[in-house]
Design a protein around this motif. Structure first.
Motif, PDB file in Angstrom:
ATOM      1  N   GLY A  79      -0.543 -17.499  -1.718  1.00 44.31           N
ATOM      2  CA  GLY A  79       0.281 -17.063  -0.599  1.00 44.31           C
ATOM      3  C   GLY A  79       1.762 -17.365  -0.756  1.00 44.31           C
ATOM      4  N   GLY A  80       2.094 -18.362  -1.564  1.00 43.17           N
ATOM      5  CA  GLY A  80       3.494 -18.723  -1.755  1.00 43.17           C
ATOM      6  C   GLY A  80       4.127 -18.146  -3.008  1.00 43.17           C
ATOM      7  N   ARG A  81       3.387 -17.310  -3.735  1.00 41.24           N
ATOM      8  CA  ARG A  81       3.942 -16.736  -4.965  1.00 41.24           C
ATOM      9  C   ARG A  81       5.092 -15.787  -4.660  1.00 41.24           C
ATOM     10  NH1 ARG A  81      -0.530 -14.696  -9.292  1.00 41.24           N
ATOM     11  NH2 ARG A  81       1.410 -13.945 -10.235  1.00 41.24           N
ATOM     12  N   GLU A  82       6.115 -15.848  -5.484  1.00 39.80           N
ATOM     13  CA  GLU A  82       7.219 -14.905  -5.338  1.00 39.80           C
ATOM     14  C   GLU A  82       6.797 -13.541  -5.889  1.00 39.80           C
ATOM     15  OE1 GLU A  82      10.739 -16.431  -7.125  1.00 39.80           O
ATOM     16  OE2 GLU A  82      10.901 -18.139  -5.736  1.00 39.80           O
ATOM     17  N   TYR A  83       7.379 -12.488  -5.333  1.00 38.17           N
ATOM     18  CA  TYR A  83       7.055 -11.138  -5.789  1.00 38.17           C
ATOM     19  C   TYR A  83       8.295 -10.265  -5.697  1.00 38.17           C
ATOM     20  CZ  TYR A  83       6.510 -10.614  -0.700  1.00 38.17           C
ATOM     21  OH  TYR A  83       6.702 -10.648   0.658  1.00 38.17           O
ATOM     22  N   THR A  84       8.287  -9.208  -6.480  1.00 39.49           N
ATOM     23  CA  THR A  84       9.433  -8.308  -6.551  1.00 39.49           C
ATOM     24  C   THR A  84       9.272  -7.150  -5.571  1.00 39.49           C
ATOM     25  OG1 THR A  84       8.439  -6.901  -8.252  1.00 39.49           O
ATOM     26  CG2 THR A  84       9.658  -8.855  -9.006  1.00 39.49           C
ATOM     27  N   ASP A  85      10.345  -6.401  -5.388  1.00 42.59           N
ATOM     28  CA  ASP A  85      10.260  -5.202  -4.549  1.00 42.59           C
ATOM     29  C   ASP A  85       9.279  -4.198  -5.146  1.00 42.59           C
ATOM     30  OD1 ASP A  85      12.130  -6.271  -2.831  1.00 42.59           O
ATOM     31  OD2 ASP A  85      13.819  -5.152  -3.664  1.00 42.59           O
ATOM     32  N   GLU A  86       9.235  -4.130  -6.476  1.00 40.21           N
ATOM     33  CA  GLU A  86       8.315  -3.191  -7.132  1.00 40.21           C
ATOM     34  C   GLU A  86       6.860  -3.591  -6.882  1.00 40.21           C
ATOM     35  OE1 GLU A  86      12.261  -2.868  -8.742  1.00 40.21           O
ATOM     36  OE2 GLU A  86      10.933  -4.625  -8.596  1.00 40.21           O
ATOM     37  N   GLU A  87       6.575  -4.883  -6.922  1.00 42.56           N
ATOM     38  CA  GLU A  87       5.210  -5.349  -6.662  1.00 42.56           C
ATOM     39  C   GLU A  87       4.825  -5.112  -5.202  1.00 42.56           C
ATOM     40  OE1 GLU A  87       5.054  -8.856 -10.088  1.00 42.56           O
ATOM     41  OE2 GLU A  87       5.923  -9.260  -8.116  1.00 42.56           O
ATOM     42  N   LYS A  88       5.778  -5.275  -4.306  1.00 42.66           N
ATOM     43  CA  LYS A  88       5.505  -4.996  -2.888  1.00 42.66           C
ATOM     44  C   LYS A  88       5.249  -3.501  -2.676  1.00 42.66           C
ATOM     45  CE  LYS A  88       5.159  -5.971   1.491  1.00 42.66           C
ATOM     46  NZ  LYS A  88       4.074  -6.834   2.015  1.00 42.66           N
ATOM     47  N   HIS A  89       6.002  -2.669  -3.383  1.00 44.11           N
ATOM     48  CA  HIS A  89       5.796  -1.223  -3.249  1.00 44.11           C
ATOM     49  C   HIS A  89       4.411  -0.821  -3.762  1.00 44.11           C
ATOM     50  CE1 HIS A  89       6.805   2.971  -2.828  1.00 44.11           C
ATOM     51  NE2 HIS A  89       6.525   3.204  -4.094  1.00 44.11           N
ATOM     52  N   TRP A  90       3.966  -1.441  -4.849  1.00 40.05           N
ATOM     53  CA  TRP A  90       2.621  -1.172  -5.369  1.00 40.05           C
ATOM     54  C   TRP A  90       1.559  -1.558  -4.340  1.00 40.05           C
ATOM     55  CZ3 TRP A  90      -0.222   1.419  -8.616  1.00 40.05           C
ATOM     56  CH2 TRP A  90      -1.508   0.978  -8.935  1.00 40.05           C
ATOM     57  N   GLN A  91       1.766  -2.677  -3.675  1.00 37.27           N
ATOM     58  CA  GLN A  91       0.839  -3.064  -2.607  1.00 37.27           C
ATOM     59  C   GLN A  91       0.774  -1.984  -1.527  1.00 37.27           C
ATOM     60  OE1 GLN A  91       2.111  -6.022   0.238  1.00 37.27           O
ATOM     61  NE2 GLN A  91       0.102  -7.005   0.231  1.00 37.27           N
ATOM     62  N   CYS A  92       1.926  -1.445  -1.160  1.00 33.81           N
ATOM     63  CA  CYS A  92       1.946  -0.401  -0.124  1.00 33.81           C
ATOM     64  C   CYS A  92       1.278   0.881  -0.609  1.00 33.81           C
ATOM     65  CB  CYS A  92       3.387  -0.125   0.308  1.00 33.81           C
ATOM     66  SG  CYS A  92       4.126  -1.458   1.288  1.00 33.81           S
ATOM     67  N   LEU A  93       1.426   1.198  -1.886  1.00 36.44           N
ATOM     68  CA  LEU A  93       0.739   2.367  -2.439  1.00 36.44           C
ATOM     69  C   LEU A  93      -0.775   2.183  -2.353  1.00 36.44           C
ATOM     70  CD1 LEU A  93       2.851   3.133  -5.654  1.00 36.44           C
ATOM     71  CD2 LEU A  93       2.755   4.510  -3.562  1.00 36.44           C
ATOM     72  N   ARG A  94      -1.255   1.003  -2.712  1.00 32.76           N
ATOM     73  CA  ARG A  94      -2.692   0.750  -2.666  1.00 32.76           C
ATOM     74  C   ARG A  94      -3.191   0.702  -1.227  1.00 32.76           C
ATOM     75  NH1 ARG A  94      -4.869   2.866  -6.337  1.00 32.76           N
ATOM     76  NH2 ARG A  94      -6.720   1.977  -5.374  1.00 32.76           N
ATOM     77  N   ARG A  95      -2.352   0.247  -0.317  1.00 29.62           N
ATOM     78  CA  ARG A  95      -2.734   0.277   1.095  1.00 29.62           C
ATOM     79  C   ARG A  95      -2.870   1.725   1.576  1.00 29.62           C
ATOM     80  NH1 ARG A  95       0.954  -4.371   4.065  1.00 29.62           N
ATOM     81  NH2 ARG A  95      -0.470  -6.109   3.700  1.00 29.62           N
ATOM     82  N   GLY A  96      -2.121   2.617   0.977  1.00 30.69           N
ATOM     83  CA  GLY A  96      -2.303   4.029   1.295  1.00 30.69           C
ATOM     84  C   GLY A  96      -3.712   4.485   0.978  1.00 30.69           C
ATOM     85  N   ARG A  97      -4.265   3.993  -0.119  1.00 29.37           N
ATOM     86  CA  ARG A  97      -5.657   4.308  -0.460  1.00 29.37           C
ATOM     87  C   ARG A  97      -6.611   3.715   0.579  1.00 29.37           C
ATOM     88  NH1 ARG A  97      -3.198   6.919  -4.104  1.00 29.37           N
ATOM     89  NH2 ARG A  97      -3.893   6.985  -6.272  1.00 29.37           N
ATOM     90  N   TYR A  98      -6.272   2.527   1.047  1.00 32.62           N
ATOM     91  CA  TYR A  98      -7.098   1.884   2.073  1.00 32.62           C
ATOM     92  C   TYR A  98      -7.171   2.770   3.316  1.00 32.62           C
ATOM     93  CZ  TYR A  98      -9.139  -2.265   4.363  1.00 32.62           C
ATOM     94  OH  TYR A  98      -9.990  -3.152   4.976  1.00 32.62           O
ATOM     95  N   LEU A  99      -6.013   3.291   3.712  1.00 32.46           N
ATOM     96  CA  LEU A  99      -5.982   4.156   4.889  1.00 32.46           C
ATOM     97  C   LEU A  99      -6.701   5.473   4.618  1.00 32.46           C
ATOM     98  CD1 LEU A  99      -4.994   4.463   7.778  1.00 32.46           C
ATOM     99  CD2 LEU A  99      -2.886   5.461   6.883  1.00 32.46           C
ATOM    100  N   GLU A 100      -6.567   6.011   3.411  1.00 30.32           N
ATOM    101  CA  GLU A 100      -7.297   7.233   3.057  1.00 30.32           C
ATOM    102  C   GLU A 100      -8.789   7.029   3.264  1.00 30.32           C
ATOM    103  OE1 GLU A 100      -6.626   9.039  -0.756  1.00 30.32           O
ATOM    104  OE2 GLU A 100      -4.465   8.695  -0.645  1.00 30.32           O
ATOM    105  N   PHE A 101      -9.298   5.902   2.782  1.00 30.04           N
ATOM    106  CA  PHE A 101     -10.732   5.657   2.941  1.00 30.04           C
ATOM    107  C   PHE A 101     -11.104   5.600   4.416  1.00 30.04           C
ATOM    108  CE2 PHE A 101     -14.329   2.934   3.739  1.00 30.04           C
ATOM    109  CZ  PHE A 101     -15.285   3.491   2.907  1.00 30.04           C
ATOM    110  N   ASN A 102     -10.323   4.856   5.206  1.00 31.01           N
ATOM    111  CA  ASN A 102     -10.636   4.730   6.631  1.00 31.01           C
ATOM    112  C   ASN A 102     -10.701   6.093   7.316  1.00 31.01           C
ATOM    113  OD1 ASN A 102     -10.645   1.983   6.286  1.00 31.01           O
ATOM    114  ND2 ASN A 102      -9.140   1.555   7.879  1.00 31.01           N
ATOM    115  N   LEU A 103      -9.736   6.940   7.037  1.00 30.83           N
ATOM    116  CA  LEU A 103      -9.636   8.202   7.758  1.00 30.83           C
ATOM    117  C   LEU A 103     -10.616   9.258   7.258  1.00 30.83           C
ATOM    118  CD1 LEU A 103      -5.752   8.515   8.096  1.00 30.83           C
ATOM    119  CD2 LEU A 103      -7.386   7.820   9.853  1.00 30.83           C
ATOM    120  N   LEU A 104     -10.914   9.234   5.962  1.00 30.83           N
ATOM    121  CA  LEU A 104     -11.724  10.293   5.373  1.00 30.83           C
ATOM    122  C   LEU A 104     -13.205   9.947   5.238  1.00 30.83           C
ATOM    123  CD1 LEU A 104      -9.321  11.464   2.528  1.00 30.83           C
ATOM    124  CD2 LEU A 104      -9.713  12.578   4.725  1.00 30.83           C
TER     125      LEU A 104
END
Length: 221
Positions: A141-166
């Motif tokens: 939980g305390g690991r540092e992360y970059t903007d690029e790594e955060k963006h990748w998390q948001c991309l994968r969360r998009g898949r999470y939402l795809e599953f929920n909706l579809l």
């Protein structure tokens, strides 16, 4: 007379090195309307992880916790095992349009007859929520992360939402009612997502390694 009760938790994380955790337990009861009529009940539920970056030992520890819980609380008479429920989890949390699984799995069970043994198992699933997940939070939980790594998390969360909706049966069931509780049904959705057209991870990257696992699930224990 039909009754149902459920308790679920979905924990989306700020840090991309801490996976999303999802778990639920539920019981369904059908009772005869006759005064001395019988009743039948059955359970459903599960527990799984959706990581954004693979920390292999964390996934191994999570599955080890689940397997031990299954081994300790289920017998051959229950016709239920960690291997069966792990396979069911991989099969259920799958996005066919993407040929990807949503995460690294866990356990998933449905239509399990209610007995004293299976009740004890379902109770342990709920009791194990924090012991199975909090060690990962404390570690990463305390690991540092970059903007690029955060963006990748948001991309994968998009898949999470795809599953929920579809594909998610619970979301479809909840929204099919005449007066659906939309906010309650959608509360498991991630707070922020991203979508990049035809995004392809860099060859040899950690992002690509995650996708390889999501396309071909592995046995972690």
């Amino acid at each position: 007379i039909y009754s149902a009760a459920a308790l679920s938790v979905v924990l989306h994380t700020r840090n991309p090195f801490v996976p999303t955790f999802r778990s639920d337990v539920r019981i369904f009861l059908v009772k005869s309307a006759e005064k001395d009529g019988g009743a039948v009940a059955w359970f459903g539920g599960g527990s799984d992880l959706t990581p954004y970056y693979l920390v292999d030992q964390d996934i191994i520890d999570f599955h080890t916790h689940l397997k031990k819980m299954c081994d300790d609380h289920l017998s051959d008479d229950d016709n239920l095992s960690y291997r069966q429920m792990k396979r069911s989890c991989d099969e259920y949390f799958y996005l066919p349009a993407r040929s990807e699984h949503r995460g690294t799995g866990g356990i998933f069970f449905d239509d399990v007859p209610s007995t004293s043994n299976t009740y004890g198992f379902v109770r342990e699933v709920a009791r194990g929520w924090m012991p199975s997940w909090l060690p990962i939070v404390r570690k990463n939980g305390g690991r540092e992360y970059t903007d690029e790594e955060k963006h990748w998390q948001c991309l994968r969360r998009g898949r999470y939402l795809e599953f929920n909706l579809l594909y998610d049966r619970g979301v479809k069931f909840g929204l099919a009612n005449a007066n659906p509780r939309v906010e309650g049904v959608m509360v498991s959705a991630p707070p922020k997502i991203a979508f990049d057209y035809n995004h392809v991870p860099e060859v040899g990257s950690e992002e690509e390694r995650l996708l390889e696992i999501l396309k071909t699930p592995k046995d972690w224990v």
